[in-house]
Design an enzyme around this catalytic site. Structure first.
Site, PDB file in Angstrom:
ATOM      1  N   HIS A 107       0.738  -1.275   0.015  1.00 32.96           N
ATOM      2  CA  HIS A 107      -0.129   0.066   0.009  1.00 32.96           C
ATOM      3  C   HIS A 107       0.965   1.237  -0.003  1.00 32.96           C
ATOM      4  O   HIS A 107       1.270   1.731   1.128  1.00 32.96           O
ATOM      5  CB  HIS A 107      -0.690  -0.088   1.419  1.00 32.96           C
ATOM      6  CG  HIS A 107      -1.866   0.966   1.394  1.00 32.96           C
ATOM      7  ND1 HIS A 107      -3.339   0.731   1.128  1.00 32.96           N
ATOM      8  CD2 HIS A 107      -1.861   2.422   1.365  1.00 32.96           C
ATOM      9  CE1 HIS A 107      -4.035   1.620   1.150  1.00 32.96           C
ATOM     10  NE2 HIS A 107      -3.154   2.963   1.340  1.00 32.96           N
TER      11      HIS A 107
ATOM     12  N   GLU B  22     -10.871   3.539   6.903  1.00 32.22           N
ATOM     13  CA  GLU B  22      -9.790   4.513   7.013  1.00 32.22           C
ATOM     14  C   GLU B  22     -10.649   5.845   7.749  1.00 32.22           C
ATOM     15  O   GLU B  22     -10.320   6.157   8.936  1.00 32.22           O
ATOM     16  CB  GLU B  22      -9.112   5.221   6.196  1.00 32.22           C
ATOM     17  CG  GLU B  22      -7.878   5.887   6.477  1.00 32.22           C
ATOM     18  CD  GLU B  22      -7.067   6.557   5.358  1.00 32.22           C
ATOM     19  OE1 GLU B  22      -5.896   7.432   5.901  1.00 32.22           O
ATOM     20  OE2 GLU B  22      -7.575   6.697   4.198  1.00 32.22           O
TER      21      GLU B  22
ATOM     22  N   ASP C 110       1.926   7.077   2.362  1.00 31.32           N
ATOM     23  CA  ASP C 110       2.601   8.165   1.921  1.00 31.32           C
ATOM     24  C   ASP C 110       3.668   8.528   2.888  1.00 31.32           C
ATOM     25  O   ASP C 110       3.717   9.679   3.507  1.00 31.32           O
ATOM     26  CB  ASP C 110       1.626   9.308   1.820  1.00 31.32           C
ATOM     27  CG  ASP C 110       0.358   8.904   1.063  1.00 31.32           C
ATOM     28  OD1 ASP C 110       0.202   8.991  -0.519  1.00 31.32           O
ATOM     29  OD2 ASP C 110      -0.589   8.363   1.672  1.00 31.32           O
TER      30      ASP C 110
END
Length: 332
Positions: free
Chosen positions: A15, A198, A277
């Site tokens: 991911h 999320e 990220d």
């Protein structure tokens, strides 16, 4: 006292947002080359600056505005893989959006994808990392934009491009609005994943499963609030791409010890570990492992087992999967 985890432990990362993995220095350099003023998206120490998840999406898109040509994406790929190598990653999958690479036009997308694939081959040679791509529709761009994204994926699927998914603001639109894109990708033989759970709660995970039918869920951690759903994930062997550091940094959970990843594992849900990220969330995969070992007393054996599960859940061919498993299990 937690066991010391070897930073060089071979890792699988499923991911990872391609543009979201861009080192801030790399983006600043591109902005300078192109005379773009995006100074407001950086902190004084050079990192990315934002207030919350929704502001993060704005900063993310400002950062991607510097990526304008296939060559930019080629260079980005090499920078991302170099960072992954420092973390001991041997196999990674990354989310790529045609919206940022040619605006959904298939011919333009091919050029961007070719440049990324060339860099991935160099990364394989120089860093020993196998990279695969997952085309990702951007949820808050709307259902209509997901259709050309799916068509781009179908037209370019192959050894490198193996999956299709959806990311972005979970509070925008409903999974059923994206069934055309997912059905299109599924019929073409692409493997499917979807961001859910999320921010949208357990219901968003259930809705993604019911309408999009992915084999993996990006994040999915809020499923813990519905134990029947947790049991469904375990029984159906749906794999969660868990990004604990991202969740803690953005305030989904207040700390690593409060994160549900350990409880999900205890209830036999298949979890994998990724950074999402990483430069945006000031994290690395090595730091994630250290924090999880401290929070849950996980050992190197736990991480090896998680990485083996991730390799088995990877969107790649059987030969690649077996090779990666051999490395993880110390047989290579």
């Amino acid at each position: 006292m937690s066991e010391k985890i070897d930073p060089a432990l071979p890792k699988v990362e499923l991911h990872l947002h391609f543009e979201g993995a861009a080192p801030p220095a790399f983006i600043r350099g591109l902005a300078k080359e192109k005379n773009l003023d995006i100074s407001k998206i950086f902190t004084e120490d050079g990192g990315y600056a934002y207030r919350d998840f929704w502001h993060f999406l704005e900063v993310y898109e400002a950062a991607t505005s510097t990526l304008q040509t296939p060559e930019d994406f080629h260079r980005l790929c090499l920078a991302v893989l170099e960072d992954r190598a420092r973390d001991g990653v041997v196999y990674a999958e990354t989310f790529l959006s045609p919206d940022f690479c040619g605006g959904g036009d298939v011919s333009a997308w091919r050029e961007y994808l070719h440049a990324i694939e060339e860099a991935a081959a160099i990364g394989q040679r120089d860093f020993g990392i196998t990279l695969k791509g997952i085309v990702t529709a951007i949820r808050h761009f709307g259902p209509e934009k997901s259709r050309p994204a799916a068509i781009c994926a179908v037209e370019t699927k192959g050894d490198f491009l193996t999956g299709f998914g959806i990311a972005g603001d979970e509070k925008m639109h409903h999974p059923k609005d994206f069934t055309w894109a997912f059905d299109c990708a599924r019929e073409a033989g692409l493997r499917l994943t979807a961001h859910a759970g999320e921010w949208g709660g357990a219901k968003s995970v259930r809705d993604a499963l019911d309408y999009l039918k992915p084999e993996r869920i990006g994040h999915g951690v809020q499923a813990i609030d519905d134990l029947a759903l947790v049991d469904r994930l375990a029984e159906d062997r749906v794999v969660l791409e868990v990004c604990p550091g991202s969740n803690v940094f953005l305030g989904v959970y207040p700390s690593f010890p409060a994160h549900p990843v350990d409880k999900l594992r205890e209830r036999e849900v298949i979890v994998t570990l990724s950074t999402d990220d990483p430069p945006f969330f000031r994290t690395t995969l090595v730091q994630e492992y250290e924090a999880l070992a401290k929070a849950f007393s996980w050992t190197e054996a736990d991480f090896r087992a998680i990485n083996a599960d991730a390799a088995r859940a990877a969107f790649c061919d059987a030969a690649t999967k077996d090779r990666i498993l051999q490395i993880i299990e110390g047989r290579a």
